[in-house]
Design an enzyme around this catalytic site. Structure first.
Site: not given
Ligand code: ZN
Length: 193
Positions: A51, A93-94, A137-138, A141
């Site tokens: 990210q 999510c950012l 979630h992470e 990624h």
């Molecule tokens: Zn995320």
């Protein structure tokens, strides 16, 4: 303290599979610290290296409540070694500002990873607690998987993305999770009775 730029949905780098960290170097430590600062600056509970444009297997999480001391956890080369149960999770999510979608997650997980000193640790998160959801979630990624790929309702996800001026859903990335969905539906019908 350095606040890094967070890539937004639509950036190709969010869809790449990340590489293992070969050595927990000074550079990795600085990146982890900057990721933690960036997560706090954006009021997030987690942030993964891709990210911020770094193709490596590392993420940071802090699920402490507002009235609790900060508790950042760094995960390097994580592996989910156990998973069970199913739960509905309303996630954001950012990389998807203001977009929240209902997704499916495992209820209980066990993860193994390295810390910033290069030492292995094992962490268990149960009962669909925030930590369990955040780790899944992470971790995703690092595989180029995004939370919307786990959407329970694609039409709802399409609408949420549209309302927030984000690119539309990538239909070919949607993950079919019939066992998880079945379990969640069962829970929902039981809670109505
Ligand atoms: Zn995320």
């Amino acid at each position: 303290m350095t606040i890094l730029k967070i890539l937004k949905y639509g950036d190709e780098k969010l869809r790449q599979k990340c590489k293992e960290v070969s050595k927990v170097s000074k550079k990795i430590k600085i990146l982890a610290e900057n990721m933690i600062d960036t997560m706090y600056a954006n009021n997030g509970v987690g942030l993964a290296a891709p990210q911020v444009g770094e193709n490596i297997r590392m993420f940071v999480i802090d699920v402490s409540a507002e009235d609790e001391p900060l508790n950042p956890i760094v995960f390097i080369n994580p592996k989910i070694i156990k998973k069970s149960g199913a739960i509905k999770s309303n996630e954001g999510c950012l990389s998807f500002p203001k977009a929240y979608v209902d997704v499916r997650r495992y209820k209980n997980i066990m993860v193994k990873a390295l810390d910033l000193k290069g030492r292995p640790f094992v962490l268990e998160a149960k009962d669909g607690e925030l930590l369990a959801k955040a780790i899944q979630h992470e971790y995703d990624h690092l595989e180029g998987i995004l939370f919307i790929d786990h959407s329970r309702n694609i039409f709802e996800a399409i609408e949420v993305l549209r309302q927030n001026n984000l690119p539309s859903i990538e239909q070919d990335k949607i993950i079919d999770e019939p066992e998880l969905e079945e379990e969640i539906l069962k829970q929902e019908s039981e809670s109505k009775e």
